[in-house]
Design a protein around this motif. Structure first.
Motif, PDB file in Angstrom:
ATOM      1  N   ALA A  54       0.874  -1.168   0.000  1.00  0.00           N
ATOM      2  CA  ALA A  54       0.000   0.000   0.000  1.00  0.00           C
ATOM      3  C   ALA A  54       0.913   1.220   0.000  1.00  0.00           C
ATOM      4  CB  ALA A  54      -0.911   0.018   1.217  1.00  0.00           C
ATOM      5  N   VAL A  55       0.500   2.270  -0.715  1.00  0.00           N
ATOM      6  CA  VAL A  55       1.317   3.478  -0.816  1.00  0.00           C
ATOM      7  C   VAL A  55       0.472   4.689  -0.450  1.00  0.00           C
ATOM      8  CG1 VAL A  55       2.771   4.920  -2.301  1.00  0.00           C
ATOM      9  CG2 VAL A  55       2.699   2.443  -2.657  1.00  0.00           C
ATOM     10  N   VAL A  56       1.031   5.547   0.408  1.00  0.00           N
ATOM     11  CA  VAL A  56       0.340   6.768   0.823  1.00  0.00           C
ATOM     12  C   VAL A  56       1.280   7.965   0.624  1.00  0.00           C
ATOM     13  CG1 VAL A  56      -1.221   5.620   2.424  1.00  0.00           C
ATOM     14  CG2 VAL A  56       1.032   6.390   3.215  1.00  0.00           C
ATOM     15  N   ALA A  57       0.790   9.161   0.994  1.00  0.00           N
ATOM     16  CA  ALA A  57       1.502  10.390   0.645  1.00  0.00           C
ATOM     17  C   ALA A  57       2.782  10.611   1.432  1.00  0.00           C
ATOM     18  CB  ALA A  57       0.570  11.590   0.818  1.00  0.00           C
ATOM     19  N   ASP A  58       2.753  10.349   2.750  1.00  0.00           N
ATOM     20  CA  ASP A  58       3.924  10.718   3.545  1.00  0.00           C
ATOM     21  C   ASP A  58       4.185   9.688   4.653  1.00  0.00           C
ATOM     22  OD1 ASP A  58       2.288  11.406   5.855  1.00  0.00           O
ATOM     23  OD2 ASP A  58       1.834  13.289   4.845  1.00  0.00           O
ATOM     24  N   GLU A  59       5.300   9.901   5.344  1.00  0.00           N
ATOM     25  CA  GLU A  59       5.779   8.921   6.322  1.00  0.00           C
ATOM     26  C   GLU A  59       4.836   8.777   7.512  1.00  0.00           C
ATOM     27  OE1 GLU A  59       9.921   7.814   8.698  1.00  0.00           O
ATOM     28  OE2 GLU A  59       9.664   9.791   7.778  1.00  0.00           O
ATOM     29  N   SER A  60       4.279   9.872   7.995  1.00  0.00           N
ATOM     30  CA  SER A  60       3.404   9.781   9.166  1.00  0.00           C
ATOM     31  C   SER A  60       2.152   8.967   8.860  1.00  0.00           C
ATOM     32  CB  SER A  60       3.018  11.179   9.647  1.00  0.00           C
ATOM     33  OG  SER A  60       2.292  11.878   8.661  1.00  0.00           O
ATOM     34  N   LYS A  64       1.131   5.209  10.553  1.00  0.00           N
ATOM     35  CA  LYS A  64      -0.171   4.948  11.173  1.00  0.00           C
ATOM     36  C   LYS A  64      -0.873   3.768  10.505  1.00  0.00           C
ATOM     37  CE  LYS A  64      -4.695   6.970  12.272  1.00  0.00           C
ATOM     38  NZ  LYS A  64      -4.939   5.765  13.058  1.00  0.00           N
ATOM     39  N   LEU A  65      -0.901   3.773   9.161  1.00  0.00           N
ATOM     40  CA  LEU A  65      -1.569   2.687   8.446  1.00  0.00           C
ATOM     41  C   LEU A  65      -0.871   1.361   8.712  1.00  0.00           C
ATOM     42  CD1 LEU A  65      -3.696   1.694   6.442  1.00  0.00           C
ATOM     43  CD2 LEU A  65      -2.115   2.294   4.581  1.00  0.00           C
ATOM     44  N   SER A  66       0.454   1.377   8.717  1.00  0.00           N
ATOM     45  CA  SER A  66       1.212   0.140   8.959  1.00  0.00           C
ATOM     46  C   SER A  66       0.920  -0.423  10.345  1.00  0.00           C
ATOM     47  CB  SER A  66       2.706   0.414   8.801  1.00  0.00           C
ATOM     48  OG  SER A  66       3.455  -0.760   9.009  1.00  0.00           O
ATOM     49  N   ASN A  67       0.904   0.432  11.335  1.00  0.00           N
ATOM     50  CA  ASN A  67       0.632  -0.029  12.704  1.00  0.00           C
ATOM     51  C   ASN A  67      -0.783  -0.581  12.827  1.00  0.00           C
ATOM     52  OD1 ASN A  67       3.185   0.682  13.608  1.00  0.00           O
ATOM     53  ND2 ASN A  67       2.555   2.756  14.207  1.00  0.00           N
ATOM     54  N   ASP A  68      -1.745   0.085  12.199  1.00  0.00           N
ATOM     55  CA  ASP A  68      -3.134  -0.380  12.259  1.00  0.00           C
ATOM     56  C   ASP A  68      -3.293  -1.741  11.587  1.00  0.00           C
ATOM     57  OD1 ASP A  68      -3.782   1.930  13.577  1.00  0.00           O
ATOM     58  OD2 ASP A  68      -4.690   2.930  11.834  1.00  0.00           O
ATOM     59  N   LEU A  69      -2.604  -1.925  10.461  1.00  0.00           N
ATOM     60  CA  LEU A  69      -2.705  -3.203   9.743  1.00  0.00           C
ATOM     61  C   LEU A  69      -2.002  -4.324  10.515  1.00  0.00           C
ATOM     62  CD1 LEU A  69      -2.123  -1.997   6.067  1.00  0.00           C
ATOM     63  CD2 LEU A  69      -4.271  -2.791   7.072  1.00  0.00           C
ATOM     64  N   LYS A  70      -0.864  -4.024  11.098  1.00  0.00           N
ATOM     65  CA  LYS A  70      -0.134  -5.040  11.861  1.00  0.00           C
ATOM     66  C   LYS A  70      -0.931  -5.498  13.080  1.00  0.00           C
ATOM     67  CE  LYS A  70       4.557  -3.666  10.525  1.00  0.00           C
ATOM     68  NZ  LYS A  70       5.812  -2.996  10.964  1.00  0.00           N
ATOM     69  N   ALA A  71      -1.723  -4.588  13.626  1.00  0.00           N
ATOM     70  CA  ALA A  71      -2.533  -4.942  14.796  1.00  0.00           C
ATOM     71  C   ALA A  71      -3.528  -6.039  14.477  1.00  0.00           C
ATOM     72  CB  ALA A  71      -3.268  -3.711  15.323  1.00  0.00           C
TER      73      ALA A  71
END
Length: 392
Positions: A54-60, A64-71
């Protein structure tokens, strides 16, 4: 099974593409989904379709998306930025790319996919509007297949005489792009002075984003589609016409020199052209409403070039082969529509400023994608200076 990257997964084209994949899970593997800032919807899409990236605009946003998905133990790898967009669009494993990022931001990843010979499902107008000559040359060199997703160009593609599209140019008398005319087709120019953003976004036939809805009301979308048709179908601009068709049932048509017309018709639902492009050259069942010919009569009207002044402007650009002007047109419009939606300018000022910028900026034809980006930036800055000067 086709492996697909969807650039602009959270927009209307991306959402409809994923609905088709949801209905046909054995036919597609989702390699990557990209979004700008709508990570809430992208999160749901990642859980449902399990893309590799998945690709988004910026690091922040990415963190957030990575942490939510890993959860939730989702294995999707989250990337960010322009280089990541290019990477997921041009990856070796990818067969096709849905190019549905709105605006100039979609240019680099779409061009990267073209250079790698991918099948491009083209919903990003700017690719051809700003860099048509460059894109078509690259597609010829790489063997990339460009399949139009816009309902009008998809319709024309379906109306051409053979499946590999090696058609006799002389057999075609006209390519006819139909246009609904938007929500204000029956209003006089005087009645448009006090139009609000909400009124401009209330399209009578299609559910679209706010920017493209405004473009439909000014007929900028049709002006851009004339440029796209010029490059996609390689016909002289004199053979491209625009016809007002309020019902949006005949999506476009081709007239041949024997007097025959071939038209493509269907309910105003974007899943039809999206599905046609995804399954080309086969036709596959797509879940869309059935067309009822008895529901309302079909009507057609000539284009009023004074009322919709952007169309004649585009014809003039293409006849002069002023391809820098098409970049300026698109960039200026994006800035001005944003200003209108923010209630910083009036509705009719969109066209007034576009005409002014085209008079004031005379630039050389772009030879590279970097040239295109530079012209685009120069045009945006020029419009911003005009707005800040005039409104101070």
């Amino acid at each position: 099974m086709k492996v697909i990257t969807i650039l602009g997964a959270t927009g209307s084209i991306g959402v409809n593409t994923l609905e088709i994949i949801r209905d046909n899970p054995a036919d597609f593997e989702v390699y990557a989904l990209t979004a700008y800032r709508n990570i809430e919807l992208l999160y749901q899409q990642c859980l449902k379709f399990s893309p590799r990236y998945a690709v988004v605009a910026d690091e922040s946003l990415a963190n957030k998306l990575s942490n939510d998905l890993k959860a939730l133990d989702c294995q999707t790898i989250v990337l960010y930025g322009k280089e990541a967009l290019v990477s997921v669009a041009s990856a070796e494993k990818v067969d096709m790319v849905m190019a549905a990022i709105v605006g100039i931001a979609g240019l680099a990843p779409t061009f990267a996919a073209v250079n790698k010979g991918k099948t491009i499902l083209l919903a990003n107008k700017e690719a051809l509007v700003t860099a048509g000559e460059i894109f078509m040359r690259a597609a010829t060199q790489s063997g990339a297949m460009i399949l139009p997703v816009d309902s009008e160009h998809n319709a024309i593609f379906q109306c051409l005489p053979d499946q590999d599209k090696h058609y006799d140019q002389q057999a075609i008398s006209r390519i006819i792009l139909t246009a609904s005319g938007g929500p204000f087709r029956e209003k006089s120019l005087d009645e448009l002075k006090d139009i609000t953003p909400d009124e401009a976004c209330a399209h009578p036939n299609w559910q679209m984003g706010r920017k493209i809805s405004v473009d439909s009301s000014t007929m900028m979308n049709k002006a851009l589609e004339v440029i796209e048709a010029y490059w996609l179908f390689q016909v002289p601009v004199e053979k491209i016409e625009v016809l007002i068709h309020p019902q949006s049932i005949v999506h476009s048509m081709v007239e041949y020199h024997d007097g025959s017309f071939i038209a493509q018709m269907g309910s105003p639902d974007m899943k039809t052209p999206i599905g046609y492009a995804m399954y080309y050259p086969q036709r596959h069942k797509i879940n869309v409403p059935k067309l009822d010919f008895t529901a309302k009569p079909l009507s057609f009207n000539a284009l009023d070039g004074q009322r919709f002044a952007l169309i004649p402007l585009v014809y003039d650009m293409l006849k002069r082969q002023d391809y820098a002007a098409t970049i300026v047109l698109n960039a200026a419009n994006e800035v001005l529509v944003e200003a209108f939606l923010a209630e910083k300018i009036q509705y009719l000022e969109i066209i007034e400023y576009i005409e002014r910028v085209l008079q004031e900026l005379k630039l050389n034809k772009p030879e590279t994608i970097d040239d295109v980006v530079a012209i685009d930036l120069k045009a945006r800055r020029h419009v911003s200076v005009l707005l800040n000067t005039d409104k101070d």
